[in-house]
Design a protein around this motif. Sequence first.
Motif, PDB file in Angstrom:
ATOM      1  N   PRO A  33      35.329  41.135  31.664  1.00 38.92           N
ATOM      2  CA  PRO A  33      34.547  42.331  31.957  1.00 38.92           C
ATOM      3  C   PRO A  33      34.444  42.529  33.459  1.00 38.92           C
ATOM      4  O   PRO A  33      34.408  41.553  34.212  1.00 38.92           O
ATOM      5  CB  PRO A  33      33.173  41.993  31.374  1.00 38.92           C
ATOM      6  N   THR A  34      34.462  43.782  33.904  1.00 39.37           N
ATOM      7  CA  THR A  34      34.072  44.072  35.291  1.00 39.37           C
ATOM      8  C   THR A  34      33.103  45.250  35.233  1.00 39.37           C
ATOM      9  O   THR A  34      32.916  45.842  34.172  1.00 39.37           O
ATOM     10  CB  THR A  34      35.261  44.429  36.225  1.00 39.37           C
ATOM     11  N   GLN A  76      37.039  42.988  45.068  1.00 38.57           N
ATOM     12  CA  GLN A  76      36.080  41.938  44.718  1.00 38.57           C
ATOM     13  C   GLN A  76      35.048  42.542  43.772  1.00 38.57           C
ATOM     14  O   GLN A  76      34.185  43.319  44.192  1.00 38.57           O
ATOM     15  CB  GLN A  76      35.389  41.372  45.966  1.00 38.57           C
ATOM     16  N   PRO A  77      35.122  42.219  42.474  1.00 37.61           N
ATOM     17  CA  PRO A  77      34.190  42.829  41.518  1.00 37.61           C
ATOM     18  C   PRO A  77      32.778  42.279  41.663  1.00 37.61           C
ATOM     19  O   PRO A  77      32.577  41.142  42.086  1.00 37.61           O
ATOM     20  CB  PRO A  77      34.766  42.476  40.149  1.00 37.61           C
ATOM     21  N   VAL A  78      31.794  43.101  41.264  1.00 37.99           N
ATOM     22  CA  VAL A  78      30.395  42.695  41.383  1.00 37.99           C
ATOM     23  C   VAL A  78      29.830  42.222  40.032  1.00 37.99           C
ATOM     24  O   VAL A  78      28.768  41.601  39.980  1.00 37.99           O
ATOM     25  CB  VAL A  78      29.543  43.841  41.982  1.00 37.99           C
ATOM     26  N   GLY A 122      31.340  40.778  27.919  1.00 38.10           N
ATOM     27  CA  GLY A 122      30.244  41.046  28.852  1.00 38.10           C
ATOM     28  C   GLY A 122      29.504  42.328  28.504  1.00 38.10           C
ATOM     29  O   GLY A 122      28.858  42.916  29.365  1.00 38.10           O
ATOM     30  N   GLY A 123      29.622  42.781  27.262  1.00 34.87           N
ATOM     31  CA  GLY A 123      28.935  44.012  26.871  1.00 34.87           C
ATOM     32  C   GLY A 123      29.587  45.239  27.496  1.00 34.87           C
ATOM     33  O   GLY A 123      30.750  45.197  27.894  1.00 34.87           O
ATOM     34  N   ALA A 124      28.829  46.328  27.572  1.00 37.34           N
ATOM     35  CA  ALA A 124      29.373  47.586  28.097  1.00 37.34           C
ATOM     36  C   ALA A 124      29.448  47.539  29.619  1.00 37.34           C
ATOM     37  O   ALA A 124      28.542  47.047  30.287  1.00 37.34           O
ATOM     38  CB  ALA A 124      28.496  48.751  27.656  1.00 37.34           C
ATOM     39  N   SER A 125      30.556  48.073  30.180  1.00 41.28           N
ATOM     40  CA  SER A 125      30.724  48.129  31.639  1.00 41.28           C
ATOM     41  C   SER A 125      29.723  49.101  32.244  1.00 41.28           C
ATOM     42  O   SER A 125      29.587  50.233  31.768  1.00 41.28           O
ATOM     43  CB  SER A 125      32.140  48.590  31.995  1.00 41.28           C
TER      44      SER A 125
END
Length: 314
Positions: free
Chosen positions: A32-33, A123-125, A173-176
């Motif tokens: 997930p991101t 770089q994802p948060v 990771g659920g919904a983005s």
Amino acid sequence: MSGKRCEWLGGDERGIARAAELLREGRLVAMPTETVYGLAARADRTEAVAEIYRAKGRPDFNPLIVHVGSRELARSLALFDARADLLAERFWPGPLTLVLPLRQPSAIAPAVTAGLPTIALRQPVHPLAAALLEELNLPLAAPSANRSGSLSPTRAEHVAASLGAAPAAILDGGASARGMESTIVALREDGSWQLLRPGPVTEAELSELLGPATPLREARIEAPGQLARHYSPGKPVRLEALAAESDEFMVGLGEIGGDCTMSEAGDLAEAAARLYACLHEAAASDRPRIAVAPVPEEGIGAAINDRLRRAAAG
Ligand code: TXA
Ligand code: MG
């Protein structure tokens, strides 16, 4: 693919550790991101990267975004000038991808950059992506985790529906939160810059720091997210619709309701986050056509309209 099985991993320490183990071995993991789910593999392994292209059915002139867990790792892969430092300082970790000159010699597999002298870095948060990248301390190539040309996934279930058992695992990771692909900016060595793909970070925010952008030369397909036919729900899409016809699934916004609303309040950030969820629902419905309410071309509305025009061009 038959006989293969895809592990469903929860977003806890065990899930992250297992995802890291599989990635380290060179396997594919959907992660997930904050933008959309990515189909990740080690960017320094030719075989692993080839596996991404196979799983997506992706034309191999289309280069991949490399995800990093730190600015240090990013700097070891690309040449950062003052503008790149400024943008990273301001927008990382977050939904902005920087296209920068590739640092040579490079550990990155050539298929990642598709032979270009540049590299796309982000770089994802998202906390799970960040934890995974930190644990690995490796660059991960990750396009959106869907078959090439179709809708981007904003939930783990969308990934499973599009890619089946192609990834070794899906980290759920659920919904983005943002629900739309990152903004892509190319910083050129002559001092100019281009917006290769509109997204959550708006052109106005960027030109405030960088001055005006140089328009894209139409002939060069550098970011095939820019191919006219992309993000396709697989059904005809009618834009600027004020009401649905009887055989249409209606995607609404604000006053204009529908079968799925992007934002009842007419909030464009919420609309961006829910756009793909509504289009996935529309694609899965039994109605043969899709109608979409008008979206104002302001702020992130420009990115929403960009994706909708491409969905309609399919
Ligand atoms: O939000 C995102 O960016 C998501 C998540 C997973 O991070 N990723 C994503 O990747 O949308 P993908 O592969 O679907 O789109 C990557 C875009 C492509 O249009 C590609 O052409 C462009 O980035 N790109 C990659 N490397 C490039 C480069 N060196 N120069 C120009 N464009 C590049
Ligand atoms: Mg994509």
